[in-house]
Enzyme design. Structure first.
Site, PDB file in Angstrom:
ATOM      1  N   TYR A  68      93.434 106.516  32.973  1.00 53.38           N
ATOM      2  CA  TYR A  68      94.277 106.031  31.867  1.00 53.38           C
ATOM      3  C   TYR A  68      93.651 106.389  30.512  1.00 53.38           C
ATOM      4  O   TYR A  68      94.327 106.902  29.612  1.00 53.38           O
ATOM      5  CB  TYR A  68      94.432 104.519  32.018  1.00 53.38           C
ATOM      6  CG  TYR A  68      95.346 103.853  31.025  1.00 53.38           C
ATOM      7  CD1 TYR A  68      96.730 103.896  31.177  1.00 53.38           C
ATOM      8  CD2 TYR A  68      94.828 103.151  29.933  1.00 53.38           C
ATOM      9  CE1 TYR A  68      97.575 103.261  30.264  1.00 53.38           C
ATOM     10  CE2 TYR A  68      95.660 102.512  29.022  1.00 53.38           C
ATOM     11  CZ  TYR A  68      97.035 102.570  29.193  1.00 53.38           C
ATOM     12  OH  TYR A  68      97.858 101.936  28.287  1.00 53.38           O
TER      13      TYR A  68
ATOM     14  N   LYS B 108      95.195 108.803  27.600  1.00 54.01           N
ATOM     15  CA  LYS B 108      95.490 108.296  26.255  1.00 54.01           C
ATOM     16  C   LYS B 108      94.664 109.022  25.197  1.00 54.01           C
ATOM     17  O   LYS B 108      95.112 109.198  24.066  1.00 54.01           O
ATOM     18  CB  LYS B 108      95.256 106.782  26.204  1.00 54.01           C
ATOM     19  CG  LYS B 108      96.211 105.987  27.109  1.00 54.01           C
ATOM     20  CD  LYS B 108      97.661 106.176  26.716  1.00 54.01           C
ATOM     21  CE  LYS B 108      98.615 105.311  27.494  1.00 54.01           C
ATOM     22  NZ  LYS B 108     100.016 105.469  27.070  1.00 54.01           N
TER      23      LYS B 108
HETATM   24  P1  NAP Z   1     105.528  98.497  31.089  1.00 55.18           P
HETATM   25  O1  NAP Z   1     106.046  97.137  30.751  1.00 55.18           O
HETATM   26  O2  NAP Z   1     104.849  98.716  32.390  1.00 55.18           O
HETATM   27  O3  NAP Z   1     106.724  99.547  30.928  1.00 55.18           O
HETATM   28  C1  NAP Z   1     106.520 100.894  31.218  1.00 55.18           C
HETATM   29  C2  NAP Z   1     107.817 101.649  31.017  1.00 55.18           C
HETATM   30  O4  NAP Z   1     107.568 103.042  31.342  1.00 55.18           O
HETATM   31  C3  NAP Z   1     108.930 101.166  31.932  1.00 55.18           C
HETATM   32  O5  NAP Z   1     110.129 101.173  31.202  1.00 55.18           O
HETATM   33  C4  NAP Z   1     108.958 102.233  33.023  1.00 55.18           C
HETATM   34  O6  NAP Z   1     110.244 102.476  33.570  1.00 55.18           O
HETATM   35  C5  NAP Z   1     108.569 103.470  32.252  1.00 55.18           C
HETATM   36  N1  NAP Z   1     108.055 104.525  33.121  1.00 55.18           N
HETATM   37  C6  NAP Z   1     106.984 104.454  33.956  1.00 55.18           C
HETATM   38  N2  NAP Z   1     106.819 105.630  34.584  1.00 55.18           N
HETATM   39  C7  NAP Z   1     107.803 106.465  34.136  1.00 55.18           C
HETATM   40  C8  NAP Z   1     108.161 107.806  34.415  1.00 55.18           C
HETATM   41  N3  NAP Z   1     107.474 108.555  35.288  1.00 55.18           N
HETATM   42  N4  NAP Z   1     109.234 108.339  33.777  1.00 55.18           N
HETATM   43  C9  NAP Z   1     109.956 107.602  32.899  1.00 55.18           C
HETATM   44  N5  NAP Z   1     109.661 106.315  32.597  1.00 55.18           N
HETATM   45  C10 NAP Z   1     108.588 105.754  33.206  1.00 55.18           C
HETATM   46  O7  NAP Z   1     104.483  99.004  29.967  1.00 55.18           O
HETATM   47  P2  NAP Z   1     104.210  98.531  28.470  1.00 55.18           P
HETATM   48  O8  NAP Z   1     103.110  97.547  28.486  1.00 55.18           O
HETATM   49  O9  NAP Z   1     105.481  98.241  27.776  1.00 55.18           O
HETATM   50  O10 NAP Z   1     103.555  99.882  27.905  1.00 55.18           O
HETATM   51  C11 NAP Z   1     104.306 100.868  27.204  1.00 55.18           C
HETATM   52  C12 NAP Z   1     103.310 101.923  26.710  1.00 55.18           C
HETATM   53  O11 NAP Z   1     102.310 101.315  25.896  1.00 55.18           O
HETATM   54  C13 NAP Z   1     102.588 102.633  27.843  1.00 55.18           C
HETATM   55  O12 NAP Z   1     102.413 103.997  27.514  1.00 55.18           O
HETATM   56  C14 NAP Z   1     101.240 101.937  27.857  1.00 55.18           C
HETATM   57  O13 NAP Z   1     100.231 102.772  28.385  1.00 55.18           O
HETATM   58  C15 NAP Z   1     101.024 101.665  26.385  1.00 55.18           C
HETATM   59  N6  NAP Z   1     100.093 100.606  26.120  1.00 55.18           N
HETATM   60  C16 NAP Z   1     100.304  99.333  26.576  1.00 55.18           C
HETATM   61  C17 NAP Z   1      99.380  98.346  26.295  1.00 55.18           C
HETATM   62  C18 NAP Z   1      99.562  96.929  26.754  1.00 55.18           C
HETATM   63  O14 NAP Z   1      98.628  96.126  26.551  1.00 55.18           O
HETATM   64  N7  NAP Z   1     100.672  96.570  27.341  1.00 55.18           N
HETATM   65  C19 NAP Z   1      98.213  98.649  25.573  1.00 55.18           C
HETATM   66  C20 NAP Z   1      98.023  99.945  25.137  1.00 55.18           C
HETATM   67  C21 NAP Z   1      98.967 100.907  25.406  1.00 55.18           C
HETATM   68  P3  NAP Z   1     110.869 101.534  34.723  1.00 55.18           P
HETATM   69  O15 NAP Z   1     111.201 100.243  34.036  1.00 55.18           O
HETATM   70  O16 NAP Z   1     112.094 102.304  35.123  1.00 55.18           O
HETATM   71  O17 NAP Z   1     109.834 101.404  35.768  1.00 55.18           O
END
Ligand code: NAP
Length: 244
Positions: free
Chosen positions: A155, A159
């Site tokens: 990861y 990133k």
């Molecule tokens: P999340 O709730 O797990 O949502 C992930 C989203 O990505 C879902 O809508 C999922 O679609 C979609 N997805 C996953 N694999 C995919 C693929 N192969 N093709 C198209 N769509 C795909 O994640 P989140 O926490 O909102 O995170 C969003 C972004 O922020 C990510 O890039 C994550 O790495 C980054 N981020 C998050 C955090 C945190 O603390 N949450 C911190 C730093 C960075 P489905 O709903 O259809 O499965």
């Protein structure tokens, strides 16, 4: 502010992506959501954008890691919507494990979605942005990509890769009025982090602002970058001060 523009948001069905889609819609953008399979949830986000903000919104099923699929979907979005000028590469996954235990598939899967997915989308949108004489790209990176994080070699690498991709795209396309920036969220409360409570997580306990972030905190930063024509190549930490 964004009326007359269309924004593509990957991973827009829930969490940070859904908040970004709603925020951009609140500024008047039409929104196209790309997700791998959460159709019901994506439909709800689209419905919310239509009824609350009167914008056009549609959902496309797509695996961002698949080069041909992303090419077809971008083509479809550009024929369904007017003036696509915004791309938010938000789709992301985790497959955590200490490096000694991490297998090849765990590594490849995360790089394919988080890093190659962004490459695919930028690659297929860039010609359209040039034609529309405007592009605003926001890549969702992570503090894990800037600092490293035990258990997240795959990861963190994906990133960190997004940071290099962001700066290179910013330089390559600057003369075409296409900006490219990244956001590095800290600990944000979503399904991705649902198993790590703010209480028992040392990273969350170390947040100077004293709370986990919300998807709306990230959406506000994305809206800023999308509406800031003189900002490009930056990595904006939105982490409650965690990275200080
Ligand atoms: P999340 O709730 O797990 O949502 C992930 C989203 O990505 C879902 O809508 C999922 O679609 C979609 N997805 C996953 N694999 C995919 C693929 N192969 N093709 C198209 N769509 C795909 O994640 P989140 O926490 O909102 O995170 C969003 C972004 O922020 C990510 O890039 C994550 O790495 C980054 N981020 C998050 C955090 C945190 O603390 N949450 C911190 C730093 C960075 P489905 O709903 O259809 O499965």
């Amino acid at each position: 502010m964004l009326k007359g523009n269309t924004a593509i948001v990957t991973g827009g069905s829930r969490g940070i992506g859904a908040a970004i889609a709603k925020k951009l819609a609140s500024l008047g953008a039409d929104v196209a959501l790309l997700d791998i399979g959460n159709e019901d949830q994506a439909a709800l986000v689209c419905e919310y954008c239509r009824t609350e903000y009167g914008v056009k919104a549609a959902y496309y099923s797509c695996n961002v890691a698949d080069f041909e699929q992303t090419k077809e979907v971008v083509k479809q979005v550009s024929s369904d919507f007017e003036n696509v000028t915004v791309l938010v590469n938000n789709a992301g996954i985790t497959r955590d494990g200490l490096l000694m235990m991490m297998n090849e598939k765990q590594f490849d899967d995360v790089i394919s979605v988080n890093l190659k997915g962004a490459f695919n989308m930028i690659k297929h949108c860039s010609r359209m942005f040039m034609k529309n004489k405007c592009g605003r790209i926001v890549n969702i990176s992570s503090v894990s990509g800037l600092n490293g994080n035990p258990g997240q070699a795959n990861y963190s690498a994906s990133k960190a890769g997004l940071v290099g991709l962001t700066k290179t795209v910013a330089k390559e396309f600057a003369s075409k009025n296409i900006t490219c920036n990244a956001i590095a969220p800290g600990f944000i409360a979503t399904e991705m982090t649902a198993e790590i409570s703010a209480e028992n997580n040392p990273m969350a306990a170390a947040i100077p602002l004293g709370r986990a972030g919300t998807p709306e905190d990230i959406a506000g930063a994305a809206a800023f970058l999308v509406t800031a024509p003189y900002v490009t190549g930056v990595v904006l930490r939105v982490d409650g001060g965690l990275g200080m």
